[in-house]
Design a protein around this motif. Structure first.
Motif, short mmCIF file in Angstrom:
data_model
loop_
_atom_site.label_atom_id
_atom_site.label_comp_id
_atom_site.label_asym_id
_atom_site.label_seq_id
_atom_site.Cartn_x
_atom_site.Cartn_y
_atom_site.Cartn_z
N ARG A 285 0.83 -1.21 0.00
CA ARG A 285 0.00 0.00 0.00
C ARG A 285 0.86 1.25 0.00
NH1 ARG A 285 -5.09 -1.74 0.22
NH2 ARG A 285 -5.67 -3.51 1.54
N ARG A 286 2.01 1.19 0.67
CA ARG A 286 2.92 2.35 0.65
C ARG A 286 3.44 2.60 -0.76
NH1 ARG A 286 6.87 1.36 5.74
NH2 ARG A 286 8.24 2.58 4.37
N TYR A 287 3.72 1.51 -1.50
CA TYR A 287 4.19 1.70 -2.88
C TYR A 287 3.10 2.33 -3.75
CZ TYR A 287 5.34 1.01 -7.70
OH TYR A 287 5.54 1.25 -9.03
N VAL A 288 1.88 1.82 -3.70
CA VAL A 288 0.83 2.36 -4.56
C VAL A 288 0.43 3.77 -4.13
CG1 VAL A 288 -0.03 0.07 -5.19
CG2 VAL A 288 -1.08 1.31 -3.29
N ALA A 289 0.78 4.15 -2.90
CA ALA A 289 0.53 5.52 -2.45
C ALA A 289 1.61 6.49 -2.90
CB ALA A 289 0.40 5.56 -0.93
N GLY A 290 2.68 5.95 -3.53
CA GLY A 290 3.69 6.83 -4.12
C GLY A 290 5.09 6.70 -3.57
N GLU A 291 5.31 5.87 -2.55
CA GLU A 291 6.65 5.71 -2.00
C GLU A 291 7.50 4.86 -2.94
OE1 GLU A 291 8.82 4.34 2.19
OE2 GLU A 291 6.63 4.55 2.09
N SER A 292 8.80 5.15 -2.99
CA SER A 292 9.67 4.44 -3.93
C SER A 292 10.02 3.05 -3.41
CB SER A 292 10.96 5.22 -4.14
OG SER A 292 11.80 5.16 -2.99
N VAL A 293 10.37 2.16 -4.35
CA VAL A 293 10.78 0.80 -4.00
C VAL A 293 11.99 0.83 -3.08
CG1 VAL A 293 11.58 -1.41 -4.91
CG2 VAL A 293 9.87 -0.09 -6.17
N ARG A 294 12.98 1.67 -3.41
CA ARG A 294 14.20 1.72 -2.61
C ARG A 294 13.93 2.19 -1.20
NH1 ARG A 294 15.39 -0.76 -6.24
NH2 ARG A 294 15.18 -2.23 -4.54
N SER A 295 13.05 3.18 -1.06
CA SER A 295 12.71 3.66 0.28
C SER A 295 12.05 2.57 1.10
CB SER A 295 11.78 4.88 0.16
OG SER A 295 11.30 5.26 1.43
N ILE A 296 11.16 1.82 0.48
CA ILE A 296 10.44 0.75 1.18
C ILE A 296 11.41 -0.35 1.60
CG2 ILE A 296 8.79 -1.13 0.84
CD1 ILE A 296 7.19 0.87 -0.93
N LYS A 297 12.25 -0.80 0.69
CA LYS A 297 13.11 -1.95 0.98
C LYS A 297 14.27 -1.60 1.90
CE LYS A 297 11.82 -4.83 -2.93
NZ LYS A 297 12.27 -5.68 -4.04
N SER A 298 14.56 -0.30 2.04
CA SER A 298 15.61 0.11 2.98
C SER A 298 15.04 0.49 4.35
CB SER A 298 16.39 1.30 2.41
OG SER A 298 15.55 2.44 2.24
#
Length: 262
Positions: A225-238
């Motif tokens: 849900r964070r990704y589809v809300a606009g957060e980047s893949v790198r930000s999420i996985k880090s």
């Protein structure tokens, strides 16, 4: 909100004169709009569970239901994406997508119009008249996803669809799947043995051990849900929270493997 459920599922297979229980009184539900990911090692019963939900494998006991209606066999409310793309090599991309619509009785113009819409959705609009043999592994998986979407199912069932892809292509396909999920609102049910993939794609993560398959853990996961809300893949996985849950899951499977080795 539509709900796909499996209730009190029991399934056994006979091998070399011995019966092995694969599913034993298993219960699971998938809501439309959710992304349910089942994570587990090879042989734990993941694919059998998906085949039951798809209607490919009848149960010994229990039932599969959609909004209280018992389902018998495959149906258009469930689209399936396989690991080996199962495409028809003698057809081009457009006709591979349109074949399910043909079986539903749509005319050529209508089914090709719908197939072009879905090819656009998965980024293959410029490959409509390419043969399967002319497509890369990632493109074939996009085409398999497009074919499943063409009949407009309520739920997409995905059987380790990215397992044979290289790491970069695999991540691109994960991102594509979440983009499609955001745009269509389908319910997703995906099985994988990749912890990172499960964490990134799930809203509801189910840890499966077995056989017989049992739900060893269930997590509400925020990262899709964070990704589809606009957060980047790198930000999420880090994010440390991603890393902490990743390590918790790895520790679980390492412990399970050690116990089974005893």
């Amino acid at each position: 909100m539509s709900r796909l459920t499996v209730e009190h599922a029991g399934l056994s297979f006979s091998r070399r004169g011995h019966s092995q229980v694969i599913l034993n009184n298993l219960n699971l539900d998938i809501e439309k709009g959710a992304s349910v990911v089942v994570l587990g090692p090879s042989g734990c019963g993941k694919s059998s569970l998906l085949n039951v939900l798809a209607g490919f494998q009848p149960l010994d006991h229990g039932r599969v239901q959609l909004d209280g209606r018992t389902l018998e066999g495959p149906g258009g409310e469930r689209g399936v994406v396989f690991q080996d793309d199962a495409l028809l090599p003698w057809l081009d991309a457009l006709d591979n997508v349109a074949i399910g619509l043909r079986l539903r009785g749509l005319g050529k113009a209508e089914r090709h119009a719908r197939a072009r819409q879905v090819l656009e959705l998965v980024g293959l609009a410029n490959h409509a008249h390419h043969r399967v043999t002319e497509l890369s592994g990632g493109q074939r998986q996009r085409l398999g996803l497009a074919r499943a979407l063409a009949v407009d199912p309520e739920f997409l069932l995905l059987d380790e669809p990215f397992g044979a892809l290289d790491a970069l292509t695999r991540e691109r396909m994960q991102v594509l799947l979440l983009d499609v999920w955001k745009r269509t609102g389908k319910g997703l049910f995906l099985i994988t043995h990749s912890v990172d993939e499960a964490l990134f794609l799930a809203t509801d993560l189910i840890v499966l051990d077995g056989p017989p398959a049992r739900i060893a853990g269930r997590y509400e996961v925020p990262f899709a849900r964070r990704y589809v809300a606009g957060e980047s893949v790198r930000s999420i996985k880090s994010d440390p929270a991603f890393g902490e849950l990743r390590q918790e899951l790895l520790d679980h499977f390492l412990q399970e493997a050690a116990e089974h080795a005893l």
